[in-house]
Design a protein around this motif. Structure first.
Motif, PDB file in Angstrom:
ATOM      1  N   LEU A 161       0.841  -1.195   0.000  1.00  0.00           N
ATOM      2  CA  LEU A 161       0.000   0.000   0.000  1.00  0.00           C
ATOM      3  C   LEU A 161       0.877   1.247   0.000  1.00  0.00           C
ATOM      4  CD1 LEU A 161      -2.794   1.476   0.504  1.00  0.00           C
ATOM      5  CD2 LEU A 161      -2.258   1.239   2.948  1.00  0.00           C
ATOM      6  N   THR A 162       0.519   2.174  -0.865  1.00  0.00           N
ATOM      7  CA  THR A 162       1.114   3.509  -0.829  1.00  0.00           C
ATOM      8  C   THR A 162      -0.021   4.504  -0.642  1.00  0.00           C
ATOM      9  OG1 THR A 162       2.905   2.838  -2.306  1.00  0.00           O
ATOM     10  CG2 THR A 162       2.521   5.196  -2.049  1.00  0.00           C
ATOM     11  N   ALA A 163       0.081   5.355   0.389  1.00  0.00           N
ATOM     12  CA  ALA A 163      -1.010   6.282   0.704  1.00  0.00           C
ATOM     13  C   ALA A 163      -0.452   7.547   1.346  1.00  0.00           C
ATOM     14  CB  ALA A 163      -2.010   5.605   1.641  1.00  0.00           C
ATOM     15  N   GLN A 164      -1.339   8.551   1.506  1.00  0.00           N
ATOM     16  CA  GLN A 164      -0.997   9.811   2.158  1.00  0.00           C
ATOM     17  C   GLN A 164      -1.558   9.814   3.578  1.00  0.00           C
ATOM     18  OE1 GLN A 164       0.777  12.637   0.854  1.00  0.00           O
ATOM     19  NE2 GLN A 164       1.383  11.002  -0.565  1.00  0.00           N
ATOM     20  N   ASN A 175       4.053  10.582   3.036  1.00  0.00           N
ATOM     21  CA  ASN A 175       3.815   9.328   2.325  1.00  0.00           C
ATOM     22  C   ASN A 175       3.911   8.144   3.291  1.00  0.00           C
ATOM     23  OD1 ASN A 175       3.437  10.454  -0.222  1.00  0.00           O
ATOM     24  ND2 ASN A 175       5.640  10.443  -0.670  1.00  0.00           N
ATOM     25  N   TRP A 176       3.090   7.138   3.014  1.00  0.00           N
ATOM     26  CA  TRP A 176       3.122   5.905   3.823  1.00  0.00           C
ATOM     27  C   TRP A 176       3.182   4.716   2.880  1.00  0.00           C
ATOM     28  CZ3 TRP A 176      -1.546   3.029   6.228  1.00  0.00           C
ATOM     29  CH2 TRP A 176      -1.094   2.012   7.104  1.00  0.00           C
ATOM     30  N   VAL A 229      -3.609  -1.210  -8.455  1.00  0.00           N
ATOM     31  CA  VAL A 229      -4.979  -0.722  -8.344  1.00  0.00           C
ATOM     32  C   VAL A 229      -4.913   0.641  -7.661  1.00  0.00           C
ATOM     33  CG1 VAL A 229      -7.232  -1.086  -7.277  1.00  0.00           C
ATOM     34  CG2 VAL A 229      -6.005  -3.028  -8.269  1.00  0.00           C
ATOM     35  N   THR A 230      -5.521   1.650  -8.278  1.00  0.00           N
ATOM     36  CA  THR A 230      -5.477   3.004  -7.725  1.00  0.00           C
ATOM     37  C   THR A 230      -6.868   3.485  -7.361  1.00  0.00           C
ATOM     38  OG1 THR A 230      -5.631   4.009  -9.923  1.00  0.00           O
ATOM     39  CG2 THR A 230      -3.420   3.570  -9.071  1.00  0.00           C
ATOM     40  N   GLY A 231      -6.914   4.423  -6.432  1.00  0.00           N
ATOM     41  CA  GLY A 231      -8.194   4.983  -6.024  1.00  0.00           C
ATOM     42  C   GLY A 231      -7.992   6.135  -5.076  1.00  0.00           C
ATOM     43  N   LYS A 232      -9.085   6.603  -4.486  1.00  0.00           N
ATOM     44  CA  LYS A 232      -9.050   7.706  -3.531  1.00  0.00           C
ATOM     45  C   LYS A 232      -9.780   7.314  -2.257  1.00  0.00           C
ATOM     46  CE  LYS A 232      -8.743  11.477  -6.905  1.00  0.00           C
ATOM     47  NZ  LYS A 232      -7.401  11.920  -6.449  1.00  0.00           N
ATOM     48  N   ASP A 272      -4.827  10.111  -2.796  1.00  0.00           N
ATOM     49  CA  ASP A 272      -4.627   8.973  -3.686  1.00  0.00           C
ATOM     50  C   ASP A 272      -4.119   7.757  -2.913  1.00  0.00           C
ATOM     51  OD1 ASP A 272      -5.373  10.450  -5.883  1.00  0.00           O
ATOM     52  OD2 ASP A 272      -3.323  11.093  -6.342  1.00  0.00           O
ATOM     53  N   VAL A 273      -4.545   6.595  -3.395  1.00  0.00           N
ATOM     54  CA  VAL A 273      -4.124   5.316  -2.812  1.00  0.00           C
ATOM     55  C   VAL A 273      -3.660   4.416  -3.947  1.00  0.00           C
ATOM     56  CG1 VAL A 273      -4.876   3.228  -1.616  1.00  0.00           C
ATOM     57  CG2 VAL A 273      -5.665   5.455  -0.829  1.00  0.00           C
ATOM     58  N   ASN A 274      -2.568   3.724  -3.731  1.00  0.00           N
ATOM     59  CA  ASN A 274      -2.087   2.751  -4.714  1.00  0.00           C
ATOM     60  C   ASN A 274      -1.874   1.409  -4.013  1.00  0.00           C
ATOM     61  OD1 ASN A 274      -0.796   2.230  -7.535  1.00  0.00           O
ATOM     62  ND2 ASN A 274       0.670   1.401  -6.060  1.00  0.00           N
ATOM     63  N   ILE A 275      -2.469   0.357  -4.587  1.00  0.00           N
ATOM     64  CA  ILE A 275      -2.299  -1.008  -4.068  1.00  0.00           C
ATOM     65  C   ILE A 275      -1.640  -1.821  -5.168  1.00  0.00           C
ATOM     66  CG2 ILE A 275      -3.447  -3.081  -3.211  1.00  0.00           C
ATOM     67  CD1 ILE A 275      -5.747  -1.221  -2.279  1.00  0.00           C
ATOM     68  N   SER A 276      -0.480  -2.371  -4.870  1.00  0.00           N
ATOM     69  CA  SER A 276       0.250  -3.154  -5.868  1.00  0.00           C
ATOM     70  C   SER A 276       0.310  -4.615  -5.449  1.00  0.00           C
ATOM     71  CB  SER A 276       1.665  -2.607  -6.057  1.00  0.00           C
ATOM     72  OG  SER A 276       2.415  -2.732  -4.857  1.00  0.00           O
TER      73      SER A 276
END
Length: 760
Positions: A161-164, A175-176, A229-232, A272-276
């Motif tokens: 997970l990459t998130a703010q 960033n997290w 997978v990206t989203g908010k 924004d959120v990114n799940i890889s």
């Protein structure tokens, strides 16, 4: 997680009947499994074969296995059933669901070990390339690439997970980046970060107060290895539980006391959120289908397990040529169907079938295999004998499927039964069925032509086959034009003769129909009574070629002999009861009068023509037989009981059925009767009590004895002991004791039965 069941109590029983067949001719040996007496093979699709194998293991007894092999050229594909959500589904319902989704099931087995509460599988699950769950403890998995080639997976893919986050000052953002511990798995003791998708269900299912963050996904939300997978962030919910998962949403979740909580709770709404998803060490990048496995049993042809506990088994194997085997072994039905095998034995068996890799799936009561028999079945159905009797609902399954419909033209013929074991001179009705390009049932417009070699026997136009006199396995053919189908018949002489009566006690002039079961190893061979030679001592009566015995006109003892080829069995016969001099070992015995009187009435009989063995210990089945004979009822017409250790060929079969249906016996909580266990005095009292209730015998002599060892009488037997003592049918022993756990002798039982029949 799945809790292991307490092992069955060890049952004291003999396997002499099974082991006697190890010297039989006409069988094969399969490593790990044992001696095979029945091996049925049926083509159920292109390059797909179904086998049913029955035999005996020298160490365990009866064994029965079922397996479907899809070869390298099979026109079916593997399908991991997931049910579209976490949960549990029966094999029958899995097949029905797949059919409603447009798939035709050829065969399938239950899948991975699972948490019995939630239905979450232990291992990873991938379907159509989508990662559905990491499982709660992923280890090995069996995976398939887009061409259906099988390979081994290791653990689960890695999710990140990459998130703010809102800074600790409440103003700045940071960033997290963090790994996600589990996908579609309930919270556990690890206090990890969890991700839930709509495949989990309409909500997260979390039961404890947690931080749950709803993320709206931009575009496709499928999690595939190598994809992002990206989203908010839509909502950050503190002290939440069971948060709803909407369309195109995922939910991040952790427990309130999780180390991830301080971070997850600071995610920024609208950010924004990114799940890889990456392969990690799983080796699953090429997997289009994958399902977790409980154990890896065989790797590169080498056994890597040491398990020996006997259980039903479900396994998946990969053969050297790339073929896949779906395998189920029955178990926990030692006397009737199958004892089960240990993991090392199953591993050996599957290596003998050509496997280089073997996965052990969830076994025990979950073991199910469904098969669609070509030309005969519309849907695949469970073919094994489930140890739980009813199909257990499981988390997932592995199936061979195809899509579309057949061309409705007859392209294959199939004969059922596909395999028959029979004695020379016996007959079986064979029927032919047609199937089309997809092995789907097609009606035959006319009867096919049947044929068989002359040494095998004869077959008429209706498919009635009569076996010849030469032992061996032969093909029976059916043809329609240039389409040919075949079935196998195995003709055997090396059988064991099991008569319906082990000891016959009849009144003068009585008629008795004695039947015979022919056993080839653990398999019942088709036979008729007139195939056997019947002989009878003239003193006791006559017997015809069909086993109809006619007793003589006087008291007598002798034998009936049933034989075939070199095999024979002897049935002791007593007509009209014993004479005064028959049982020489009861003369002067304290129970002499009771024994002789009951023997004359045909209620008891000796262990031989001249011996009763009055002081020999009595078994549970023997005492129940005495009650049955005293009842005057036709016990042979009683419906079958469900005891696992009461096979139809045993002498006590009808007596136990009668006692069960009359409510006199219930057996153990594991479904066993323990027919050969020595009966205790308190058990005898309980049977007497229930028999008196069943026959509405109300006797009270006003006897109320305070036995010195009354505290030794089991609670469940106390009322029955008092009733039997009060009715004067059973008495205490010297010293004012009842001796509830003491074993009863044949003399004591005869005395009790006599008093029961003669006390007013």
């Amino acid at each position: 997680m799945r809790k292991s069941k307490k092992r069955h109590e060890k049952i004291v029983a003999t396997l002499t009947l099974l082991l006697a067949f190890m010297m039989f001719s006409g069988f094969t040996m399969q490593d790990g499994f044992g001696y095979v007496y029945y091996d049925s093979k049926v083509d159920i699709h292109k390059d797909v074969q179904y086998n049913n194998v029955i035999g005996s293991n020298p160490a365990h007894g009866i064994e029965q296995a079922y397996f479907v092999t899809a070869g390298p050229n099979a026109a079916v594909k593997p399908y991991v059933f997931n049910g579209n959500r976490i949960g549990k589904t029966s094999m029958k319902d899995m097949v029905a669901s797949l059919n409603s989704w447009g798939y035709k099931v050829i065969a399938g087995v239950n899948g991975d070990l699972y948490d019995t509460g939630s239905g979450t599988p232990k291992g990873v699950m991938i379907h159509e390339g989508k990662l559905l769950t990491t499982g709660y403890a992923p280890e090995k998995s069996i995976a398939f690439d887009q061409n259906g080639k099988a390979f081994t997976g290791h653990g689960a893919p890695t999710l990140s997970l990459t998130a703010q986050l809102l800074g600790t000052d409440g103003v700045t953002q940071e960033n997290w980046e963090t790994p996600i511990g589990f996908l579609n798995v309930p919270h556990g003791g690890g206090k990890s970060l969890h991700l839930y998708t709509s495949w989990q269900g309409s909500s997260t299912g979390v039961k404890e107060d947690s931080c749950e963050v709803i993320v709206d996904i931009a575009g496709i939300s499928d999690l595939k290895i190598g994809n992002n997978v990206t989203g908010k962030v839509s909502s950050v919910l503190l002290n939440a539980k069971n948060t709803a998962i909407g369309a195109n949403q995922v939910v991040l979740s952790c427990a309130s006391d999780s180390p991830f909580h301080p971070y997850l709770s600071r995610m920024v709404v609208g950010s924004d959120v990114n799940i890889s998803v990456s392969e990690g060490t799983s080796g699953l990048a090429a997997a289009t289908e994958a399902i977790g496995a409980y154990h890896l049993l065989v790797e590169n042809g080498n056994i890597i397990t040491t398990g020996t506990n006997l259980n039903p088994r479900t396994c998946v194997g990969i053969k050297v040529d790339g073929s896949i085997i779906l395998y189920v072994l029955d178990g926990r039905q030692k006397w009737t169907v199958s004892a089960g095998l240990g993991l090392t034995e199953v591993a050996k068996h599957m290596i003998s079938l050509g496997c280089k890799t073997v996965f052990n799936m969830d076994g025990g009561g979950s073991s199910n295999i469904a098969v669609r028999r070509a030309g005969l079945d519309t849907l695949a159905g469970v073919v094994n004998s489930v140890s739980d009797k009813a199909q257990r609902k499981t988390a997932n399954g592995l199936f061979f499927v195809y899509q579309g419909n057949g061309n409705k033209n007859i392209e294959h013929l199939h004969i059922y039964p596909a395999m028959t074991v029979m004695m020379p001179g016996s007959s079986v009705q064979l029927k032919a069925y047609g199937s089309d390009s997809e092995y789907e049932s097609v009606m035959l417009s006319s009867l096919p032509a049947f044929s068989v070699s002359t040494e095998a026997g004869t077959i008429d136009s209706q498919g009635n086959f009569t076996a010849g006199n030469k032992e061996g396995t032969y093909d029976v053919l059916a043809s329609a034009g240039n389409i040919v189908g075949k079935a196998a018949v195995q003709i055997v002489k090396d059988i064991m003769i099991i008569p319906s009566e082990k000891n016959l006690n009849v009144s003068i002039g009585a008629t008795k129909d004695i039947n015979v079961v022919a056993k080839f190893g653990t398999v019942t061979a088709i036979s008729t009574d007139n195939l056997f030679k019947w002989e009878c001592d003239p003193a006791v009566g006559t017997i015809d070629n069909n086993g109809i015995f006619k007793a003589g006109n006087r008291n007598a003892s002798g034998n009936i002999t049933v034989s075939y080829d070199t095999k024979k069995t002897v049935i002791p016969v007593t007509v009209g009861g014993a004479t005064d001099t028959t049982f020489t070992d009861v003369i002067g015995h304290w129970a002499e009068y009771y024994i002789k009187d009951l023997a004359a009435k045909g209620v008891v009989n000796g262990i031989s023509a001249n011996a009763f063995a009055p002081d020999m210990k009595l078994t549970r089945s023997q005492f129940l037989a005495l009650l049955a004979k005293s009842s005057g009822e036709a016990v042979a017409q009683t419906p079958k009981s469900n005891f696992k250790d009461v096979p139809a060929y045993e002498w006590y079969y009808n007596y136990v059925n009668w006692g069960s249906n009359a409510g006199i016996v219930k057996g153990t909580d594991k479904g066993f009767f323990l027919p050969d266990a020595v009966i205790t005095r308190e058990q005898m009292a309980v049977m007497l009590d229930k028999y008196m209730s069943y026959k509405v015998i109300n006797i009270s002599k006003g006897i109320n004895i305070a036995f010195k060892d009354s505290n030794m009488i089991s609670d469940w037997a106390k009322a029955s002991v008092l009733k039997a003592v009060d009715a004067a049918v059973i008495a205490g022993k010297d010293g004012g004791r009842f001796d509830p756990l003491g074993s009863a002798t044949r003399a004591e039982a005869a005395t009790v039965i006599w008093k029961l029949n003669n006390t007013k």
